[in-house]
Design an enzyme around this catalytic site. Structure first.
Site, PDB file in Angstrom:
ATOM      1  N   HIS B  81       1.009  -1.152   0.025  1.00 22.93           N
ATOM      2  CA  HIS B  81      -0.128  -0.057  -0.058  1.00 22.93           C
ATOM      3  C   HIS B  81       0.818   1.190   0.138  1.00 22.93           C
ATOM      4  O   HIS B  81       1.831   1.242   0.695  1.00 22.93           O
ATOM      5  CB  HIS B  81      -1.037   0.003   1.189  1.00 22.93           C
ATOM      6  CG  HIS B  81      -2.161   0.962   1.333  1.00 22.93           C
ATOM      7  ND1 HIS B  81      -1.855   2.251   1.355  1.00 22.93           N
ATOM      8  CD2 HIS B  81      -3.390   0.608   1.043  1.00 22.93           C
ATOM      9  CE1 HIS B  81      -2.929   2.822   1.494  1.00 22.93           C
ATOM     10  NE2 HIS B  81      -3.969   1.974   1.190  1.00 22.93           N
ATOM     11  N   GLY B 161       6.527  20.834  11.897  1.00 21.37           N
ATOM     12  CA  GLY B 161       7.627  19.973  11.941  1.00 21.37           C
ATOM     13  C   GLY B 161       8.845  20.537  11.081  1.00 21.37           C
ATOM     14  O   GLY B 161       8.492  21.171  10.286  1.00 21.37           O
ATOM     15  N   GLY B 170       9.378   9.050   8.918  1.00 21.59           N
ATOM     16  CA  GLY B 170       8.741   9.429   7.416  1.00 21.59           C
ATOM     17  C   GLY B 170       8.082  10.666   7.788  1.00 21.59           C
ATOM     18  O   GLY B 170       8.519  11.504   8.774  1.00 21.59           O
TER      19      GLY B 170
END
Lengths: 296, 296
Positions: B81, B161, B170
């Site tokens: 996915h 961030g 990630g």
């Protein structure tokens, strides 16, 4: 979360201090939610609708009953609605996750409670102890004024409490009934005879659906007529089937359905067959409705 | 009771100890109800669905995120996915009594929380900060493996961030979307081209309804075909209107609707227009549904 509904009818609709004192006892019980209150001065009668877990609803109803019995004096009561007691009728209505049998047990606990307070009690509908006591009008026939004589008849010995006339409180009818739907279909005609014909076509008494009571009436000033119905058990006679029959019978006269109405509280379950029918949603589970998870 | 739903997708579908550790953090928060959990080993991905008051859902999602970020190492992740982070996508979905604006504020709080933990965060759908970030596939293009280079492009500076590659975690996409309905209509024919034609007739991309995505497919072994749809905003494109259009287009080929399916959780509000349409129940208030009182 399970839910039992209760809809007590008390014989006071004028002195709102008394009505509110009774209602406050219900509101005081944690987990009981009041949906509706109505007082009618002409009827001299009030109806409360509330629900919650069965035990909480029983506690609320007992507390409310104590106040009603203390503050209402039937020997001085006048009103246009039939009645036989201060706490006249107390139906318990299973709404969610409560069986008829469990609701009957709650009604019986409530009946014993009232009986111990000296009030003659009759069980009706699903809680009836014999067929001739199933229907409220049969039990209430003769009303408060006829109660003293009626109680002397062994056939009308109460199910709970003394077989003696209680001058102040009269008698109480309690029991269990299925949630009733007030469903009206408005037709685009001013000819009330069409609504009357259709009412006869769908109602049980004339050969129609088992769980339908119906009358036809004119909607004054709107140029419409209405088939006004009670659906007494939507699990056996669902809303959509009745509507489609009304629609079909009306079409015979070239008349269309203008709109419909559901009056008052409606259990979600009443819509299950409606959704499955019109959407052809055969395998749908009502538990898929997100909000239902919040009630678990 | 108000309800915000959250449906985080985490990049772990094989090591169920990790999945359960993350899930337990959600279950630990009072008032948060888990509706559904699914883990797919091939995708190597799990999806949780839970709901509750907005603050409780935020707290549950933060606690779950800490565990997922700690236990999942994207540098070793493989799965079929598309994904770009350990905590890959976190949609907040307003279900009951929560505005889009309030849900966006919750998503932003969650985004700042993740950013402070050193994870680059992108806002999508209703929380997007610019049009090119509205859709998940656009943000996720290049996946985890392309993220280091993507973050050097000022056009892909994260919304929260550091604009620096986080090897272990990630990046995360979070935001707000409307509840999606998976609605399938099964047709009584084996000719898949009819389902495909109807899919083109109803879906937005080919000129159909604004909030419909659709494909036609064969139901193997059943001799039926299916118009498989997502309704992305049932308040604008309601179920009944789509069904009746499918029915009408199918009738052109002499084909009937055999049945329909709604897959997964469905907000009660999705049925409001359905009931009002088929029952012509124009004035009905969903608050009349008895169970709704239990959620107040």
């Amino acid at each position: 979360m399970r839910a039992l509904m209760c809809e007590p009818n008390i014989s006071e609709g004028r002195d709102l201090k008394v009505v509110n004192a009774a209602l406050e006892e219900v509101q005081r019980v944690a987990g009981v939610k009041v949906l509706h209150v109505s007082s009618d001065a002409d009827h001299n009668r009030s109806v409360f609708t509330y629900l919650g877990e069965p035990d909480a609803v029983l506690a609320a109803t007992q507390a409310m009953a104590r106040v009603a019995l203390q503050r209402i004096d039937m020997s001085r009561h006048q009103g246009s609605h039939p009645r036989m007691g201060a706490l006249d009728v107390v139906p318990f209505i299973p709404v969610r996750g409560v069986s008829i049998a469990e609701a009957v047990e709650i009604a019986r606990q409530f009946g014993r409670f009232l009986g111990a307070l000296g009030v003659p009690v009759y069980y009706y509908e699903e809680a009836a102890t014999r067929p001739e006591r199933a229907h409220l009008p049969d039990i209430r026939k003769g009303q408060y004024e006829g109660l003293e004589v009626k109680l002397q008849d062994p056939a009308w010995a109460p199910d709970e409490g003394p077989a003696a006339f209680n001058l102040k409180s009269g008698a109480t009818v309690t029991g269990v009934r299925f949630p009733l739907l007030a469903f009206n279909v408005n037709l685009r005609t001013a000819d009330v005879s069409i609504a009357e014909r259709i009412a006869r076509a769908v109602r049980h008494i004339n050969g129609g659906y088992r769980c339908v009571r119906a009358i036809g009436l004119a909607l004054q000033g709107q140029g419409l007529v209405q088939v006004s119905m009670n659906l007494t058990d939507y699990t056996r006679t669902p809303i959509h089937r009745v509507l489609e029959t009304v629609r079909n019978e009306a079409a015979r006269h070239g008349v269309s359905v203008a709109s419909t109405e559901l009056v008052g509280p409606v259990p979600l379950g009443a819509f299950e067959e409606v959704l499955k029918h019109y959407l052809q949603l055969h395998g749908f589970k009502m538990e898929q409705i997100v909000e239902m998870a919040l009630l678990e």
